[in-house]
Structure formats: structure tokens, C-alpha cells
Write an enzyme that holds these catalytic residues in place. Sequence first.
Site, short mmCIF file in Angstrom:
data_model
loop_
_atom_site.label_atom_id
_atom_site.label_comp_id
_atom_site.label_asym_id
_atom_site.label_seq_id
_atom_site.Cartn_x
_atom_site.Cartn_y
_atom_site.Cartn_z
N GLY A 55 32.23 44.12 42.00
CA GLY A 55 30.91 43.70 42.48
C GLY A 55 29.91 43.78 41.36
O GLY A 55 30.15 44.45 40.34
N CYS A 82 37.34 47.48 39.18
CA CYS A 82 36.05 47.29 38.50
C CYS A 82 34.96 48.18 39.12
O CYS A 82 34.97 49.37 38.92
CB CYS A 82 35.68 45.80 38.53
SG CYS A 82 34.69 45.33 37.11
N TYR A 83 34.02 47.62 39.91
CA TYR A 83 32.99 48.46 40.53
C TYR A 83 33.66 49.55 41.38
O TYR A 83 33.18 50.68 41.46
CB TYR A 83 32.06 47.61 41.41
CG TYR A 83 30.98 48.46 42.10
CD1 TYR A 83 29.82 48.84 41.42
CD2 TYR A 83 31.14 48.87 43.42
CE1 TYR A 83 28.85 49.63 42.04
CE2 TYR A 83 30.17 49.66 44.05
CZ TYR A 83 29.03 50.03 43.35
OH TYR A 83 28.08 50.81 43.97
N HIS A 170 40.31 42.96 36.34
CA HIS A 170 40.56 42.22 37.58
C HIS A 170 42.03 41.78 37.66
O HIS A 170 42.41 40.79 37.05
CB HIS A 170 39.65 40.99 37.67
CG HIS A 170 38.23 41.34 37.96
ND1 HIS A 170 37.77 41.57 39.25
CD2 HIS A 170 37.16 41.54 37.16
CE1 HIS A 170 36.49 41.89 39.21
NE2 HIS A 170 36.09 41.88 37.96
N GLU A 172 43.48 40.43 40.11
CA GLU A 172 43.67 39.28 41.01
C GLU A 172 43.55 37.93 40.32
O GLU A 172 43.96 36.91 40.85
CB GLU A 172 42.69 39.36 42.18
CG GLU A 172 41.22 39.17 41.84
CD GLU A 172 40.51 40.43 41.37
OE1 GLU A 172 39.28 40.48 41.45
OE2 GLU A 172 41.17 41.39 40.90
N ASP A 228 41.01 21.56 59.93
CA ASP A 228 40.81 22.79 60.71
C ASP A 228 40.74 22.53 62.21
O ASP A 228 41.44 23.18 62.99
CB ASP A 228 39.54 23.51 60.24
CG ASP A 228 39.55 23.79 58.74
OD1 ASP A 228 40.66 23.88 58.18
OD2 ASP A 228 38.48 23.92 58.14
N LYS A 369 42.53 28.11 53.91
CA LYS A 369 42.81 26.68 54.09
C LYS A 369 44.29 26.35 53.88
O LYS A 369 44.88 25.61 54.66
CB LYS A 369 41.96 25.88 53.10
CG LYS A 369 41.94 24.39 53.37
CD LYS A 369 41.03 24.11 54.54
CE LYS A 369 40.66 22.66 54.66
NZ LYS A 369 39.58 22.47 55.63
#
Length: 513
Positions: A55, A82-83, A170, A172, A228, A369
Site C-alpha cells: 500500500g 511491502c507495507y 512484490h 505477485e 457477465d 472476468k
Amino acid sequence: MHKESIIILDFGSQYNQLIARRIREKKVYAEIVPFNITVEDIKKKNPKGIILSGGPASVYGDNAPTISKEIYELGIPILGICYGMQLITHQFGGEVLKASKKEFGKAELLLDKAELEIFANIPKESQIWMSHGDHVTALPKGFKVFGHTINAPVAVIGNEEKKIYAVQFHPEVTHTIYGGQLLENFIFRIAKVEPNWSMQNFIENEIERIKEKVGDKKVILGLSGGVDSSVAAVLIHKAIGDQLSCIFVDTGLMRKNESEKIMETYGKHFNINIKMVNAEEKFLTNLKGISDPEQKRKAIGKDFIEVFDEESKRIENVTFLAQGTIYPDVIESQSVKGPSATIKSHHNVGGLPEDMKLELLEPLRELFKDEVRKVGRELGIDSAMIDRHPFPGPGLGIRILGEVSKEKADILREADAIFIEELRKNELYNKVSQAFVVLLPVKSVGVMGDERTYEYTAVVRSADTVDFMTATWSRLPFDVLETVSSRIINEVKGINRVAYDISSKPPATIEWE
């Protein structure tokens, strides 16, 4: 709730959805929750692991987001990113300071304790992605350094006894080469989760849940033909059959032959009860004289609600309103600081009228999605419908820049159909993420035969993206662009000039309005 899940506490990182996606790719259910979730609510969810996201805040900043220290005592393995790492350090009595050098971008991670389970199958040196201004300068009690970089002496820390680990980078993002492996190690080796999240499993559970929730009551759904709402309709229909009534509003701002395709696919093929309302005149009349994109969206949204409301009143004993809400919509609406800044008023036309006393049914609200598309395939929806590019709720109303008219909508429909046809013909449609044509309120001089023309300019847009947060323009072959341009100018009366949009997002958006 899912028996085997990971929850991600949201501290406002732009990569949060990516963490959830990476975990779900490993067949484990991951859910993003606000950082200020109560300990009681965490216990109810009973997760096998907790991830504290990154963040933009500093732990010493005013109103810095924080969590209850009780969370660390639940005995649930924790991974801080991280944060998240700085917060763990701060709350356990360590020290976090502004770094003399901000680290942003690629760095080399050197493991100090490569033998740990959290580092299984990760080499001693590997590339990672940093993005931070603060760093840990003094370790909290009970923690050890497990990895460092040249600029960050403390890049990975942990307390093995409490099963709390934290990284300054990070894992990810794809730039962290072994980030996926690190997440996998945390999930399977530390949190010991069973991989049991699949779309087939989701469909079975959701059908049971819908049956139980709806009982013998009736449901209405506004079917737009988009991925959707279509998947939601087929899934609900599979659960409750004719208790579902769909309303399809033809706004006059649809793509070419859209209405026929929708009625054919969902009405005839799936035997879903659909009522089509032709409201073209109402929408186009109320758009007269409006050029501002936000005002256009609001006018279209207002008309849509009025038509939908009027039509829904004709169906008796309705208790539920079904919507194709998907997970990114949910995350955005529960964001820690409220919904993120309005880039546009909303992506989907529609919403609940103030006085519509219906209960919401949102069967896809847990899905991203790509997962919605997988569910659609499992349910047998034709790939031509399921793999369609996103289409904005206000339709061509925001792809016609300036004032909207039937003439312009007809011109744009034809041009757009040619572009999409050529992409399909050249097997490019499924390789790009979103492609369409925009009609500009600009006329220019051209020559056709021996005559001078004074007609509109069309802009062809094609973008490539993974998550629609960022996008690059598609490098389409010149010969394809040449054919598209030539066909649009020759076949569509009203256009004499075609341009190709080569802007990336950011700074541009994918749509023009």
C-alpha cells in the site's frame, strides 16, 4: 464460506487483485477484505492463511492503516508484502525508517536461509520487483532476516515459531521471477491449504445456493448480452428455470445485429424467458443536444432504469433482482478509502431505482472476468459470445464523441462490424483484448471518384491488456489495417477518413469517453 481459503487484507496496493488472481490460479480461493476487518469476522471466515498487502502509506503517517494485534495471535500463518512487512515490524516493536534510496523496479534478492520451506524451489539469487520508500532498520523481537538486496539489508524477515513471514518486494508481479513459487510455498507448505477451487466446483455450489436462496420466488435480470449478465442468466436459469425472467433493453446503441444474436442465443438455444424492449426512440430523443460524456452516461443510465423498472412491474411476484456483478466491482466498492476516484461514473448502465424493493442476487460476485468466462464455457455458452471483448454499458453512446444521433449510430455500427470481421478473418480477434471503432465529431474533405466529400473521421482502437488496469495499443499488421481502412471508407457512407489510435493506458483510457 470456502473451507480452504486465503484472505488478503487490503492496504490500498494497486496489485491487490493480482495477489488474489495468482492464488486462485493455484486452485485456492482467495478473498480481498478491508484492512480494518474485525478479528471476529476473520474467525468467521476461518482462513488457512492471511496476506497483508502492500500500500502507499507509511506506518508513521497520519491515519496510517493498521490492524488489531489479536490477528497475530490467531495461530493463522501470515505473509506481509511491502507495507505489510513494515506494519508487522512496527507492531512487533521493530524500526521502520525512510530509506536513503527509494527502491523501485528490478533488484536481486539474495537468500540468507535458502533451506527454509518458504523458499522451496527458489534459487539463492533471483530477480524481484521492489516498490517502496520506507525500509526496516531494526528487527522486531523474535524475527530473523531471511533475505537481502544490495540496497535493502532486510528484504525478507520471519518468525518461524509464529509462522509469520514478510517480504519487502512484490511476489505477485511477473517481474519477480520466483514470486509465484513463493506464494505457492506460503499457501501449500506454510498454510497447508488444499487446492479445491475450480469452476465446476463453483457452479455446483452456486446452483445449490441459488436454489436455497430463491426457493419458489421469482427473479428478474437485465440481460445486456455482455459476458457477465449472460453467464449470470444461464447459471441462474440452470438453477431455477422459468422462475427467472430476463429483460433485454435495445437502446438503439447496440452493435450490429446484437438484438437478434441475443434473442437467438439465450432465448432459443437456452430456452430462457426473455422479453426484448425496443426503446431506441426514447434513448436517442433524450440524448439530443448532449455532448458531455458524463451527462450522456447519466441520461442513458436514467432511461435504462426507467424502461427496466416499467417492464419489471409487468412481471408479478418478483422478489429478486439478479445482476452480473463480478469481483473487481465488489473490491472497488469496498475499497479501504471508499470507491477509487471516479474516472467515469460507472462502467455498467443500470442500478437499482430508489423505490425498487428487491433483494439482490449476484451469483458471480466472487469471480474475476477470466473465471466468469470459464464458467460460461462450462455452462455451454458459445465461445463467440463468451470471448467477446468488453462493451460499455452506455454502448455506442460513448463511442460516438459529441452529440449522438441515429445516423451516427448506424454509421458507427457498420464501421465497427467491418473492423471486427477483419480481426476474426485474420485470427486476431482473440489475440487482442478490446477492439472497436470510435466516431469523431470531425468532418474533413476527401475525394471519392471525381467528387469531393465532406464526411466523418473514424478512429480504429485495439488494445492489449492482462487486467485492464494498464494497456498497450495492439501492433496490428499494416496490411490488416489497410484493408480495414479501405473497407470502411468504401462501404460505409458517411466516413472518408480512418485513423489508428496508438495511445497506451495510462495516460489514455481504453475507451475514448
